[in-house]
Design a protein around this motif. Structure first.
Motif, PDB file in Angstrom:
ATOM      1  N   TYR A   1       3.872   2.036   2.629  1.00  0.00           N
ATOM      2  CA  TYR A   1       5.259   1.978   2.154  1.00  0.00           C
ATOM      3  C   TYR A   1       5.982   3.292   2.466  1.00  0.00           C
ATOM      4  CZ  TYR A   1       9.260   1.450  -0.937  1.00  0.00           C
ATOM      5  OH  TYR A   1      10.539   1.382  -1.429  1.00  0.00           O
ATOM      6  N   TRP A   2       5.243   4.401   2.291  1.00  0.00           N
ATOM      7  CA  TRP A   2       5.807   5.725   2.605  1.00  0.00           C
ATOM      8  C   TRP A   2       6.265   5.767   4.068  1.00  0.00           C
ATOM      9  CZ3 TRP A   2       6.521  10.693   0.481  1.00  0.00           C
ATOM     10  CH2 TRP A   2       6.667  11.719   1.402  1.00  0.00           C
TER      11      TRP A   2
ATOM     12  N   ASP B   1       0.869  -1.163   0.000  1.00  0.00           N
ATOM     13  CA  ASP B   1       0.000   0.000   0.000  1.00  0.00           C
ATOM     14  C   ASP B   1       0.913   1.223   0.000  1.00  0.00           C
ATOM     15  OD1 ASP B   1      -2.799   1.311   0.685  1.00  0.00           O
ATOM     16  OD2 ASP B   1      -1.285   2.251   1.961  1.00  0.00           O
ATOM     17  N   VAL B   2       0.653   2.170  -0.903  1.00  0.00           N
ATOM     18  CA  VAL B   2       1.614   3.272  -1.075  1.00  0.00           C
ATOM     19  C   VAL B   2       1.840   4.075   0.208  1.00  0.00           C
ATOM     20  CG1 VAL B   2       1.494   3.615  -3.568  1.00  0.00           C
ATOM     21  CG2 VAL B   2      -0.202   4.692  -2.116  1.00  0.00           C
ATOM     22  N   LEU B   3       0.763   4.299   0.962  1.00  0.00           N
ATOM     23  CA  LEU B   3       0.927   5.103   2.174  1.00  0.00           C
ATOM     24  C   LEU B   3       1.675   4.321   3.262  1.00  0.00           C
ATOM     25  CD1 LEU B   3      -2.457   7.055   2.349  1.00  0.00           C
ATOM     26  CD2 LEU B   3      -0.221   7.901   1.663  1.00  0.00           C
TER      27      LEU B   3
END
Lengths: 332, 156
Positions: B138-139, B134-136
């Motif tokens: 991972y951020w 999930d991009v967030l």
């Protein structure tokens, strides 16, 4: 055939009325402004070709050269030669176009220069669409009436000039509409599939985070909007609004200035937040729309508000109906 | 030319830009454009749970990596001849990964040549891995949810 003819006549008549072309062609104020903008278009192209001469030097050393169709001749030379021919031809052709912008041959040279240069930048497997609005405008300007260097034009020639110029404006705004249309279309598709639409509150934060994981780059304010996703929500909705309704705005001269500045702010925002350098259209937005020849004194801020898509409709139809209902109730 | 003809040319261009652009945007938003038209489909999909391919370099020239590095890191370490556009490389890796998984030899060959020719030294040993994240998330954490190796490649 007769039906098609009457249909096209209806479209021409409707478009002419919507843009106020008959009114604008009555004197030479709008046509003089249009001619000035077109002159600037060709002069500024020279400046851009100079800049590109500097920035495009690295193309000569790139790999994977796969020429798109306007560069058909490039198959007969090596990639570096083709790139350099195109770069220098761009400068030469725009200089010729700046001198002879009032003649068809000058405008054709400039069109060919920008077509070849843009095609060259698209011949390395990477889409570069920053120059498409310039290309579309240069193409349409091939059909300008022969009045660019002449002060004594007829009303009919002014009408032709204004229509061709509006075409360049509309094609430019059509590119923003397509971007907005893609976001809206794929949002509905994603929502139907249980995915995320562009309207979700953290859409901007997700785009920024994805940029970092994929291309390792975010703008100066990128991290801030990932950490505060809700603050990015109005920006995302605003971008979708101005992109999706850009074509609508092209048909309404009262909105030209507002849309130009909103889209310039959009390009500034995407740079500051996502590090996206997409500056070529900025000059064209300001030159074509900030003081659009189609904008008249009657286009006050009230008219601008009324012409706004969604909000204007509320002001025009919903609000008066609601007020009338309240008045009726008070009267009774 | 008459005013009607000027209007016709104007509307013809507008219809072409909109028609071809919308068609490309709906049918093939990530495919190469039909020059001089474009779908202008930019950021049309909001990243959620992502499943994509990453290329991890184990060895390039004389350098060997205990912890394999990405193409971007390889560029940072001067192992690539050029790094024109991160987006283009990302797309290339996606095509390669997809080709490896579906067994599309032509795509794999084309993308391998494109990627491998860009390394400034030989040999090159790398893997293509499908990661899920999930991009967030991972951020915040810098960690993927799942990995699946889809191919290990080597060129002398």
């Amino acid at each position: 055939m007769a039906m098609f003819s009457s249909g096209s006549h209806f479209v021409v008549k409707k478009l002419t009325a919507l843009l106020g072309i008959d009114e604008l062609a009555a004197d030479d104020a709008a046509s003089e402004k249009t001619k000035l903008i077109i002159r600037f278009f060709y002069f500024h192209l020279v400046f851009l070709s100079f800049l590109m001469l500097l920035w495009s030097a690295s193309y000569a050393g790139r790999q994977n050269f796969d020429p798109v169709w306007p560069m058909f001749w490039a198959r007969f030379v090596d990639a570096a030669t083709a790139v350099n021919i195109t770069r220098y031809f761009f400068v030469g052709s725009t200089l010729f176009g700046a001198w002879f912008y009032h003649r068809w041959i000058g405008r054709f040279a400039a069109f060919l220069g920008i077509l070849e240069f843009h095609a060259m930048t698209n011949s390395f497997g990477i889409e570069n669409h920053q120059w498409l609005p310039w290309l579309y405008a240069a193409f349409l300007f091939l059909f300008l009436p022969c009045i660019m260097g002449n002060a004594q034009e007829s009303r009919e020639e002014r009408r032709e000039l204004l229509m061709i110029f509006w075409g360049a404006q509309a094609a430019f705004f059509a590119t923003y509409f397509l971007s907005g249309f893609g976001k809206v279309y794929w949002s509905f598709y994603a929502a139907a599939q249980g995915g995320l639409s562009a309207f979700v509150p953290d859409a901007l934060a997700r785009h920024i985070a994805a940029e970092l994981s994929r291309i390792h780059s975010v703008g100066a304010f990128g991290s801030f909007f990932v950490e505060h996703p809700l603050l990015g929500w109005p920006l995302t909705l605003g971008v979708i609004y101005f992109q999706f309704f850009a074509l609508w705005a092209a048909f309404r001269p009262s909105l030209h200035r507002l849309w130009a500045f909103a889209l310039v702010c959009f390009h500034l925002g995407t740079y500051l937040i996502m590090n996206i350098v997409f500056f070529e259209p900025v000059v064209l937005l300001l030159v074509f729309f900030a003081d659009s020849p189609f904008r008249r004194p009657k286009h006050t801020w009230r008219v601008t508000l009324r012409d706004l898509p969604l909000f204007g409709w509320v002001l025009r139809w919903v609000l008066p109906a609601a007020l009338a209902a309240v008045r009726r109730r008070n009267a009774s | 030319m008459t005013y009607e003809q000027s209007t016709g040319i104007t509307l013809a261009l507008l219809v072409a830009v909109l028609g071809v652009g919308a068609y490309l945007g709906i049918t093939a938003p990530n495919q190469p454009p039909l020059y001089p038209f474009s779908s202008w489909s930019l950021y049309h999909v909001v990243p959620g749970d992502m499943s994509e391919y990453v290329l991890l370099v184990h060895e390039a020239g004389e350098k060997r990596f205990e912890k394999p590095i990405t193409l971007h890191s390889a560029y940072k370490q001067g192992l690539l001849k050029e790094y024109v556009s991160p987006t283009a490389y990302w797309k290339g890796v996606q095509r390669l990964g997809s080709g490896l998984e579906t067994g599309d030899a032509a795509v794999v060959l084309a993308e391998r040549q494109r990627i491998e020719n860009n390394f400034s030294a030989r040999p090159v040993r790398y893997e293509v891995t499908r990661v899920t994240y999930d991009v967030l998330e991972y951020w915040r954490s810098g960690a993927f949810r799942a990995f699946q190796n889809v191919g290990e490649l080597h060129v002398e």
